[in-house]
Design a protein around this motif. Structure first.
Motif, PDB file in Angstrom:
ATOM      1  N   PRO A  39       2.074   6.484   5.073  1.00 10.58           N
ATOM      2  CA  PRO A  39       3.174   6.741   5.320  1.00 10.58           C
ATOM      3  C   PRO A  39       4.423   5.586   5.109  1.00 10.58           C
ATOM      4  O   PRO A  39       5.527   6.056   4.673  1.00 10.58           O
ATOM      5  CB  PRO A  39       3.422   7.147   6.858  1.00 10.58           C
ATOM      6  CG  PRO A  39       1.796   7.223   7.252  1.00 10.58           C
ATOM      7  CD  PRO A  39       1.137   6.155   6.360  1.00 10.58           C
ATOM      8  N   ALA A  40       3.951   4.271   5.301  1.00 10.98           N
ATOM      9  CA  ALA A  40       4.938   3.423   5.030  1.00 10.98           C
ATOM     10  C   ALA A  40       5.586   3.177   3.579  1.00 10.98           C
ATOM     11  O   ALA A  40       6.651   3.188   2.901  1.00 10.98           O
ATOM     12  CB  ALA A  40       4.711   2.008   5.597  1.00 10.98           C
ATOM     13  N   GLU A  42       5.036   5.887   1.513  1.00 13.35           N
ATOM     14  CA  GLU A  42       5.983   7.056   1.292  1.00 13.35           C
ATOM     15  C   GLU A  42       7.519   6.817   1.318  1.00 13.35           C
ATOM     16  O   GLU A  42       8.377   7.347   0.718  1.00 13.35           O
ATOM     17  CB  GLU A  42       5.275   8.126   1.846  1.00 13.35           C
ATOM     18  CG  GLU A  42       4.159   8.787   1.305  1.00 13.35           C
ATOM     19  CD  GLU A  42       4.002   9.052  -0.280  1.00 13.35           C
ATOM     20  OE1 GLU A  42       5.015   9.742  -0.602  1.00 13.35           O
ATOM     21  OE2 GLU A  42       3.398   8.609  -1.025  1.00 13.35           O
ATOM     22  N   GLY A  43       7.725   6.357   2.747  1.00 11.48           N
ATOM     23  CA  GLY A  43       8.969   6.010   2.948  1.00 11.48           C
ATOM     24  C   GLY A  43       9.767   4.786   2.146  1.00 11.48           C
ATOM     25  O   GLY A  43      10.752   5.230   1.714  1.00 11.48           O
ATOM     26  N   TYR A  44       9.108   3.924   1.516  1.00 13.77           N
ATOM     27  CA  TYR A  44       9.559   2.907   0.532  1.00 13.77           C
ATOM     28  C   TYR A  44      10.039   3.538  -0.567  1.00 13.77           C
ATOM     29  O   TYR A  44      10.936   3.273  -1.029  1.00 13.77           O
ATOM     30  CB  TYR A  44       8.346   1.898   0.455  1.00 13.77           C
ATOM     31  CG  TYR A  44       8.711   0.710  -0.756  1.00 13.77           C
ATOM     32  CD1 TYR A  44       9.735   0.035  -0.653  1.00 13.77           C
ATOM     33  CD2 TYR A  44       8.042   0.760  -1.755  1.00 13.77           C
ATOM     34  CE1 TYR A  44       9.988  -1.024  -1.372  1.00 13.77           C
ATOM     35  CE2 TYR A  44       8.164  -0.089  -2.822  1.00 13.77           C
ATOM     36  CZ  TYR A  44       9.355  -1.088  -2.686  1.00 13.77           C
ATOM     37  OH  TYR A  44       9.537  -2.096  -3.477  1.00 13.77           O
ATOM     38  N   PHE A  47      12.971   5.819   0.131  1.00 14.97           N
ATOM     39  CA  PHE A  47      14.049   5.035   0.003  1.00 14.97           C
ATOM     40  C   PHE A  47      14.735   4.609  -1.477  1.00 14.97           C
ATOM     41  O   PHE A  47      15.934   4.436  -1.648  1.00 14.97           O
ATOM     42  CB  PHE A  47      13.943   3.428   0.713  1.00 14.97           C
ATOM     43  CG  PHE A  47      14.901   2.528   0.676  1.00 14.97           C
ATOM     44  CD1 PHE A  47      16.081   2.668   1.492  1.00 14.97           C
ATOM     45  CD2 PHE A  47      14.594   1.465  -0.151  1.00 14.97           C
ATOM     46  CE1 PHE A  47      17.090   1.865   1.553  1.00 14.97           C
ATOM     47  CE2 PHE A  47      16.003   0.518  -0.156  1.00 14.97           C
ATOM     48  CZ  PHE A  47      17.160   0.726   0.550  1.00 14.97           C
TER      49      PHE A  47
END
Length: 70
Positions: A39-40, A42-44, A47
């Motif tokens: 998930p991190a 995917e967030g990166y 962004f």
């Protein structure tokens, strides 16, 4: 295990790339998780899509066979 990131330092060898990240993983399974499920990550990527659209991207995976320290 680690990640480093920063802008390139000049045009002599950067082949037009302006930013580099280096991620070190314990093994291929960890890398696959990061690429496909984390998930991190995917967030990166979300962004970056919103704030720094990427025109070209190159990914290189390797297993170091030679290391040295100065």
């Amino acid at each position: 295990m680690s990640m480093e990131a920063g802008p390139t330092q000049g045009p002599a060898r950067d082949r037009g790339y302006t930013f580099v990240t280096k991620s070190v993983f314990r093994n291929k399974s960890d890398m696959d998780f990061y690429e496909k499920e984390c998930p991190a990550h995917e967030g990166y990527k979300a962004f970056l899509r919103e704030n720094a659209p990427v025109e070209d991207l190159t990914t290189v995976c390797f297993s170091p066979e030679v290391t040295f320290a100065l």
